[in-house]
Design a protein around this motif. Structure first.
Motif, mmCIF file in Angstrom:
data_model
loop_
_atom_site.group_PDB
_atom_site.id
_atom_site.type_symbol
_atom_site.label_atom_id
_atom_site.label_comp_id
_atom_site.label_asym_id
_atom_site.label_seq_id
_atom_site.Cartn_x
_atom_site.Cartn_y
_atom_site.Cartn_z
ATOM 1 N N ASN A 3 -85.225 29.321 90.438
ATOM 2 C CA ASN A 3 -84.527 29.459 91.721
ATOM 3 C C ASN A 3 -84.832 28.284 92.643
ATOM 4 O O ASN A 3 -83.934 27.748 93.304
ATOM 5 C CB ASN A 3 -84.903 30.771 92.404
ATOM 6 C CG ASN A 3 -84.307 31.970 91.719
ATOM 7 O OD1 ASN A 3 -83.379 31.850 90.921
ATOM 8 N ND2 ASN A 3 -84.854 33.136 91.995
ATOM 9 N N TRP A 4 -86.095 27.881 92.698
ATOM 10 C CA TRP A 4 -86.467 26.764 93.565
ATOM 11 C C TRP A 4 -85.797 25.477 93.096
ATOM 12 O O TRP A 4 -85.351 24.674 93.912
ATOM 13 C CB TRP A 4 -87.971 26.580 93.583
ATOM 14 C CG TRP A 4 -88.728 27.686 94.244
ATOM 15 C CD1 TRP A 4 -88.209 28.681 95.037
ATOM 16 C CD2 TRP A 4 -90.124 27.916 94.179
ATOM 17 N NE1 TRP A 4 -89.209 29.516 95.451
ATOM 18 C CE2 TRP A 4 -90.395 29.075 94.940
ATOM 19 C CE3 TRP A 4 -91.173 27.282 93.545
ATOM 20 C CZ2 TRP A 4 -91.672 29.584 95.095
ATOM 21 C CZ3 TRP A 4 -92.449 27.788 93.695
ATOM 22 C CH2 TRP A 4 -92.693 28.922 94.460
ATOM 23 N N ALA A 5 -85.736 25.272 91.784
ATOM 24 C CA ALA A 5 -85.101 24.060 91.259
ATOM 25 C C ALA A 5 -83.623 24.015 91.643
ATOM 26 O O ALA A 5 -83.097 22.952 91.997
ATOM 27 C CB ALA A 5 -85.264 23.988 89.747
ATOM 28 N N GLN A 6 -82.958 25.146 91.589
ATOM 29 C CA GLN A 6 -81.547 25.191 91.967
ATOM 30 C C GLN A 6 -81.355 24.861 93.437
ATOM 31 O O GLN A 6 -80.480 24.078 93.805
ATOM 32 C CB GLN A 6 -80.955 26.564 91.656
ATOM 33 C CG GLN A 6 -80.814 26.847 90.183
ATOM 34 C CD GLN A 6 -80.393 28.279 89.908
ATOM 35 O OE1 GLN A 6 -80.243 29.082 90.823
ATOM 36 N NE2 GLN A 6 -80.199 28.589 88.637
ATOM 37 N N GLN A 51 -94.468 25.013 86.630
ATOM 38 C CA GLN A 51 -93.220 25.062 85.867
ATOM 39 C C GLN A 51 -92.127 24.246 86.547
ATOM 40 O O GLN A 51 -91.301 23.627 85.876
ATOM 41 C CB GLN A 51 -92.784 26.506 85.665
ATOM 42 C CG GLN A 51 -93.674 27.240 84.694
ATOM 43 C CD GLN A 51 -93.201 28.640 84.384
ATOM 44 O OE1 GLN A 51 -92.148 29.065 84.827
ATOM 45 N NE2 GLN A 51 -93.986 29.358 83.603
ATOM 46 N N LEU A 52 -92.107 24.238 87.878
ATOM 47 C CA LEU A 52 -91.134 23.429 88.612
ATOM 48 C C LEU A 52 -91.372 21.946 88.333
ATOM 49 O O LEU A 52 -90.417 21.187 88.159
ATOM 50 C CB LEU A 52 -91.239 23.722 90.105
ATOM 51 C CG LEU A 52 -90.245 23.018 91.008
ATOM 52 C CD1 LEU A 52 -88.837 23.494 90.724
ATOM 53 C CD2 LEU A 52 -90.593 23.256 92.464
ATOM 54 N N ARG A 53 -92.630 21.565 88.256
ATOM 55 C CA ARG A 53 -92.955 20.167 87.946
ATOM 56 C C ARG A 53 -92.535 19.804 86.526
ATOM 57 O O ARG A 53 -92.131 18.683 86.268
ATOM 58 C CB ARG A 53 -94.442 19.921 88.158
ATOM 59 C CG ARG A 53 -94.800 19.904 89.629
ATOM 60 C CD ARG A 53 -96.258 19.699 89.868
ATOM 61 N NE ARG A 53 -96.508 19.593 91.305
ATOM 62 C CZ ARG A 53 -97.704 19.714 91.847
ATOM 63 N NH1 ARG A 53 -98.759 19.915 91.084
ATOM 64 N NH2 ARG A 53 -97.840 19.615 93.152
ATOM 65 N N GLN A 54 -92.609 20.749 85.614
ATOM 66 C CA GLN A 54 -92.172 20.500 84.242
ATOM 67 C C GLN A 54 -90.643 20.459 84.136
ATOM 68 O O GLN A 54 -90.107 19.879 83.193
ATOM 69 C CB GLN A 54 -92.723 21.566 83.301
ATOM 70 C CG GLN A 54 -94.212 21.499 83.124
ATOM 71 C CD GLN A 54 -94.759 22.684 82.353
ATOM 72 O OE1 GLN A 54 -94.035 23.612 82.017
ATOM 73 N NE2 GLN A 54 -96.067 22.657 82.086
ATOM 74 N N MET A 55 -89.941 21.075 85.073
ATOM 75 C CA MET A 55 -88.473 21.112 85.044
ATOM 76 C C MET A 55 -87.838 19.827 85.575
ATOM 77 O O MET A 55 -86.622 19.721 85.594
ATOM 78 C CB MET A 55 -87.959 22.285 85.876
ATOM 79 C CG MET A 55 -88.177 23.613 85.283
ATOM 80 S SD MET A 55 -87.549 24.856 86.422
ATOM 81 C CE MET A 55 -87.763 26.313 85.465
#
Length: 172
Positions: free
Chosen positions: A50-53, A102-106
């Motif tokens: 959700n944060w990535a979006q 996980q956000l950093r990996q995305m």
């Protein structure tokens, strides 16, 4: 003959009861720990997606488009604000730390996450020099019951049931 210590019982029955009670307590702690890990990873992955979006959306929109979409984000509790308003410290809550990893990996390797406990706001920024930051209210956890909280009730029920049952019977 050596005298037993005050906490270790003399009879075999009491020793077995103490060992079984200790193992039951340890198993409850292990189940609680595994349940939290099992629940935290999918939660963190969902938050990171959700944060990535939202970060992708906030980075690609022009200021006029960002202003137009602000009411839609506000209904979700999100705000895109100047980074100068960002305050707080790094969160220590495991699901948030996992979500940031996980956000950093995305594809957001420099993403920063801050939590302001006074206002209950969670801040997310794409990189340290970004002009904008995403502000969202921190959800309050519902809380889980403690792992052994039903054990005393379970153990005391038969005793209370017997007292209640005997109290109803007429005296002999």
């Amino acid at each position: 003959m050596k005298k037993n210590q005050f906490w270790w019982p003399d009879t075999l029955f009491n020793r077995m009861f103490l060992i079984i009670a200790g193992l039951l307590f340890l198993s409850q702690l292990a189940v609680y720990w595994f349940f939290n890990i099992y629940q935290a990873n999918p939660q963190a992955e969902h938050m990171a997606q959700n944060w990535a979006q939202v970060l992708t959306l906030s980075e690609t929109l022009s200021p006029a488009q960002r202003t137009a979409i602000q009411p839609i984000l506000s209904r979700q509790g999100l705000q895109v604000l100047p980074a100068s308003a960002m305050s707080g410290r790094n969160p220590r809550i495991p699901p948030l730390v996992n979500a940031l990893q996980q956000l950093r990996q995305m594809g957001w390797p420099d993403a920063q996450l801050r939590f302001d406990p006074r206002s209950g706001t969670l801040w997310l920024q794409t990189h340290p020099g970004a002009a904008l930051a995403l502000a969202m209210p921190m959800p309050r956890p519902a809380g889980l019951p403690l792992p052994g909280s039903s054990l005393p009730l379970f153990c005391s029920c038969p005793g209370w049931a017997r007292i209640w049952w005997y109290a109803r019977l007429p005296a002999p």
